[in-house]
Design an enzyme around this catalytic site. Structure first.
Site, mmCIF file in Angstrom:
data_model
loop_
_atom_site.group_PDB
_atom_site.id
_atom_site.type_symbol
_atom_site.label_atom_id
_atom_site.label_comp_id
_atom_site.label_asym_id
_atom_site.label_seq_id
_atom_site.Cartn_x
_atom_site.Cartn_y
_atom_site.Cartn_z
ATOM 1 C CB CYS A 407 2.436 -17.284 -37.595
ATOM 2 S SG CYS A 407 3.412 -16.060 -36.735
ATOM 3 C CG HIS A 451 6.916 -18.403 -38.318
ATOM 4 N ND1 HIS A 451 5.732 -17.897 -38.806
ATOM 5 C CD2 HIS A 451 6.926 -19.721 -38.682
ATOM 6 C CE1 HIS A 451 5.071 -18.853 -39.418
ATOM 7 N NE2 HIS A 451 5.769 -19.980 -39.348
ATOM 8 C CG ASP A 467 4.646 -23.158 -40.201
ATOM 9 O OD1 ASP A 467 3.662 -22.630 -39.636
ATOM 10 O OD2 ASP A 467 5.592 -22.500 -40.678
#
Lengths: 669, 324
Positions: A407, A451, A467
């Site tokens: 991520c 994250h 995202d």
């Protein structure tokens, strides 16, 4: 007074209790320390076997020096938490070798207590607490053994005594725990490594940072909701906001970005989400909360990035309530912030800039964002925990060559692309997801849920969450990672819904255990000055000062100690002999009829007197007396049979006497 | 039970010396038992303090809890220490007479009417090593304690201490007791010195040397009632009629041990010398009598006579001048 040598029995006790006290340290001490200590234990065992087996003094001295040198070599110091505890462990085991007299033994025992308490610097689970209580019983029993070395009470006698003492100590301990005036530590400086081994978001991000954090299964925080639990796609827990990058690493940037900001930053839309968070210690100031946190119950500052910062680094578990809005608008972007949100590294690659310019070409902000996400989705990007290493220009290599990342790669690349296209953007780190525990009704968020995502500023709505990971691996938002099944370089696997009776049973057990842990954390471990004030206020002591608290403490301790004393001294001793019990019932009954047994009167004389006084009772009294005498003074073949016979007869007799409970004849004696 | 006034209760002497001499038996109850931490207990307190400071510094709740647990345990152990002494009954038993300079042994009877076993009860007299005793419920034991003696006379045991550090050695409970009961201390035997008066040989109507157990006199035929120890078994083996060995000489020599024979010595030395003579005379199976100013013990022998003589010497007090 001369101190005699310890008996082998006492020394065996010492060995066992010291071993038990040292055992839990084996989990966090270097392996060589465990080997060293076990070796010394074996050496001590050898000395127990025969009196001529002794350890020469020079050997003890050599081992002491070797142990200290080892600690120095391992930690570079003899001070600090880890080095200090290691040294203590080694010295305790060596002191055992020297324990020849009761005085040495007591020193060993007190040091064992100390070793037990140092274990709490590393772990504080309820299970360990239980184990420690058990060990304390053994150590205390050992203290009893060495104090009365010569007496020959059996082992269980000492253990029972120690158990009784500790159980009786529990109420007073609770009073002290609750009412002992708490102050906010530390009183003096803590060693530098006092909070070593604490994991959490670091406040900076470089490729590989989050994927390393994700490998830890440790708890980040727990959250309970007073309303409905937010949907999975809304479970973004806001942490450090990163503005500044050098192309590889992202940091919070200038000091002004952490400065307090006004409440007007956030215009809530929709319903608030009330949550209560128990944050584990992570040694940083960020207070995690559901995105976007609006208000918080403890003193904290809000930054321009909508982060909440505690006044000091969070070094113990804390609890706070947060109001968050998942739907919101933010206001204008002032020039300083706009500049920070558009900052680009000096050596930004041409390819990246061109890609962004290409998307920008007359397109709206939203169209650029859409194109970027489509780019991640359509090009062969792979979401993996173990991406190939990136060298000179990490983002360029990632976007155009390796195309494998976690991520942090996607988010960093996305923010750089946005900034290159002239859209203010920033990186937000935090946690995404969480496991709902239906037993304890809270959400458990682990470090493995760490994250990173992006936020872009759009003129109509303000800061908005994007995202990019979701474009590559949409499952990430719904499911947690399956850490047990990751292959090197391969795409991430997710923990899908587990089926089957066994796994659901295991899950239930896991929930129950974590609920226990959570209650322990809530009620025991996070009890501090604040909670104590709340409790005292609830008890009616609004302005609790030290004097009042000490008075309450002393009063309550006295009450509990008196209670224990009353229990110990007023309790009727337990008569275990059923024969005596039955006989006493019978005598009481006759006593009610006015024929008390005199203290000096034997059963035979008594029954003779009763028979003389009330001849009609003789037929019942005599057999009872006979059986009693046989049971008490003979050695009958069938005592249980006789006992039931006695019980039956006494029952019959007392029953009959009750039925004709006419006032008894006036007793003559 | 003895009742104490408030003033008595706070007297320091009660703390350091007990209640003074009293007749037994004495039951240990609240007003007699004192408890203070031992040096081990103080050391333990130091350890606890360090633990608590560490817990405060690290804000470690488990540390707090553990320190408080150990502290509470120490507090609770006070009751156990107290209970280990409370309820015990003490009374004096006999004391075997000794000579001055020897250690006098006093029997103390300890009984435990309580329903608990009492462990490691220590009886401490003066500088002697403590005597430890365990007592099960309802049991009684006799413990002999010793006290050194220096001079003749009636030696009381004096004040002694009963104490216990059960269960953990952190606290010591004690009581001072001083019960009535004396040990007779004979004078220290003097140097061997010839008896000035030679033994007087006295003819005896029952024979030349009388009958006794000392010297073999002759054989005589067996009569029923004779001790089998005096049978002449060799004669039995030779199938001769039963013969009995007749001994004699018991009452042959009589001796007066006289105070007035020792004019060259002071009182104590005289008594020591007389003591020595009593011992020697008894050993030589003589009949002896003792002559002291204001006291005369007639001729006799045997351990009882010896005790009477020695006791008279032990308790001798020179009468007011007139006699000597």
């Amino acid at each position: 007074m001369t101190d005699p040598s310890l008996t082998v029995r006492s020394r065996s006790w010492l060995l066992v209790s010291t071993g038990l006290a040292l055992l839990p340290h084996a989990w966090h001490l270097p392996v060589w320390v465990t080997v060293f200590v076990v070796g010394i234990g074996l050496l001590y065992r050898y000395t127990l076997q025969a009196p001529q087996h002794t350890v020469p003094r020079f050997l003890v001295l050599a081992l002491t020096l070797a142990g200290a040198a080892g600690v120095l070599w391992q930690y570079g110091t003899l001070l600090g938490r880890n080095a200090g505890v290691t040294l203590l462990v080694i010295m305790l085991s060596l002191k055992l070798l020297e324990a020849q007299r009761p005085r040495d033994a007591r020193l060993v025992i007190f040091t064992s207590y100390f070793v037990v308490i140092t274990n709490f610097l590393f772990t504080e689970t309820p299970l360990i607490a239980l184990y420690m209580f058990a060990i304390t019983i053994v150590i205390t029993a050992t203290l009893s053994v060495v104090t009365h070395d010569s007496d020959i009470r059996p082992a269980h006698n000492h253990l029972r005594l120690a158990g009784t003492l500790l159980l009786q100590a529990l109420p007073v301990m609770l009073v002290l725990f609750i009412f002992f005036p708490r102050i906010i530590g530390p009183i003096w400086g803590l060693p530098k490594d006092a909070h070593a081994g604490v994991t959490g978001l670091s406040g900076s991000m470089s490729p590989g940072a989050i994927s390393r954090l994700v490998e830890s299964g440790a708890t980040a925080f727990r959250a309970s909701f007073s309303g409905p639990v937010p949907a999975p796609e809304q479970r973004y827990w806001r942490g450090p906001v990163l503005w500044k990058t050098d192309g590889r690493t992202w940091t919070t940037g200038a000091f002004v970005l952490l400065a307090p900001a006004s409440k007007a930053l956030l215009q809530p839309q929709g319903d608030p989400v009330q949550q209560e968070i128990t944050l584990e210690s992570h040694n940083k100031r960020w207070l995690l909360a559901l995105d976007r946190p609006y208000a918080i119950s403890i003193p904290a500052t809000r930054t321009v990035g909508s982060e909440w910062l505690a006044p000091k680094a969070v070094r113990e578990r804390i609890r706070y309530a947060v109001t968050s809005y998942t739907d919101y608008r933010t206001g204008d972007l002032n020039p300083v912030l706009r500049k920070a949100a558009l900052q680009l590294p000096e050596n930004l690659s041409e390819r990246l800039r061109e890609l962004a310019q290409h998307w920008r070409h007359n397109a709206s902000d939203r169209a650029v964002i859409r194109k970027a996400l489509e780019y991640f989705h359509n090009e062969p990007f792979i979401y993996t925990l173990t991406p190939p290493p990136l060298d000179e220009d990490p983002m360029d290599e990632f976007l155009f060559e390796t195309r494998r990342g976690f991520c942090e790669h996607y988010t960093a690349a996305f923010v750089l692309l946005m900034r290159s296209a002239g859209i203010p953007a920033r990186v937000v780190t935090g946690y995404q997801g969480g496991e709902y525990n239906p037993v304890g009704e809270y959400m458990l968020v682990r470090q493995s849920d760490a994250h990173a995502w992006a936020e872009v500023w759009l003129p109509d709505t303000g800061w908005e969450r994007v995202d990019p990971t979701a474009a590559v691996a949409p499952e990430r938002i719904e499911h947690a990672l399956d850490l047990s099944a990751q292959d090197s370089g391969a795409p991430v696997r997710f923990r899908l819904i587990e089926g089957g009776l066994l796994s659901s049973g295991l899950r239930g057990l896991r929930y129950a255990l974590d609920t226990l842990n959570n209650s322990w954390n809530q009620w025991v471990l996070s009890y501090g000055p604040g909670r104590q004030r709340e409790l005292l206020a609830a008890l009616g002591m609004q302005q609790a000062n030290w004097k009042a608290m000490v008075l309450v403490l002393a009063g309550l301790i006295s009450v509990f100690l008196l209670g224990i004393a009353a229990w110990m001294f007023l309790r009727k001793p337990h008569r275990s002999d059923p024969v005596v019990q039955v006989w006493n019932t019978y005598c009481r009954r006759l006593g009610q009829l006015g024929m008390q047994r005199k203290p000096w009167e034997g059963p035979r004389d008594y029954s003779r007197r009763v028979a003389a006084y009330r001849p009609e009772l003789a037929s019942q009294v005599n057999p009872i007396t006979d059986i009693y005498i046989r049971l008490r003074y003979d050695n009958p073949e069938n005592p249980t049979g006789l006992l039931t016979q006695l019980q039956r007869r006494v029952r019959q007799y007392t029953g009959r006497a009750k039925r004709k409970r006419t006032p008894p004849d006036k007793p003559a004696d | 039970m003895q009742t104490l006034t408030l003033r008595d209760r706070f007297r320091l002497a009660r703390f350091t010396r007990g209640l003074g001499t009293e007749p037994g038996p004495v039951t240990l109850e609240r007003s007699r038992i004192f408890i203070l931490p031992t040096t081990t207990g103080l050391m333990f307190a130091m350890v606890l303090l360090v633990m608590l400071l560490g817990s405060i510094n690290y804000t470690n709740n488990m540390g707090y809890m553990f320190s408080f647990l150990l502290g509470s345990m120490a507090l609770v152990s006070i009751f156990h220490t107290y209970r280990n002494l409370a309820g015990l009954r003490f009374s004096m038993g006999k004391a075997t007479p000794v000579f001055a300079g020897e250690r006098a042994g006093f029997d103390i009877r300890v009984s435990n009417p309580s329903p608990y076993t009492h462990y490691a009860i220590e009886l401490i007299v003066g500088g002697e090593p403590p005597v430890s005793v365990d007592l099960e419920p309802g049991h009684e034991k006799t413990v002999t304690v010793y006290r050194p003696t220096t001079s003749r006379g009636l030696q009381p045991l004096g004040r002694w201490k009963v104490s216990s550090t059960v269960p953990l050695g952190l606290f010591c409970a004690w009581a001072h007791l001083d019960l009535h009961g004396n040990c007779v201390v004979y004078p220290r035997p003097g140097p061997r010195r010839p008896v000035p008066q030679t033994a007087v040989y006295k003819p005896n109507q029952s024979g030349d040397k009388g009958r006794g157990v000392d010297d073999f006199a002759c054989f005589r035929p067996y009569r029923p009632g004779d001790s089998p120890r005096h049978l002449f078994w060799k004669a039995v083996a030779r199938e001769q009629p039963l013969l009995v060995k007749q001994f004699g000489g018991d009452r042959a020599d009589e001796l007066w041990l006289d105070w007035h024979d020792l004019r060259d010595l002071d009182t104590e030395a005289r008594l020591s010398q007389l003591c020595r003579w009593v011992l020697d005379a008894e050993q030589q199976q003589l009949r002896y009598g003792l002559h002291l100013p204001g006291l005369q013990l007639e001729m006799d022998r045997g351990s009882e006579h010896r005790h009477h003589c020695l006791q008279a010497l032990a308790q001798f007090r020179l009468p007011p001048p007139a006699d000597d």
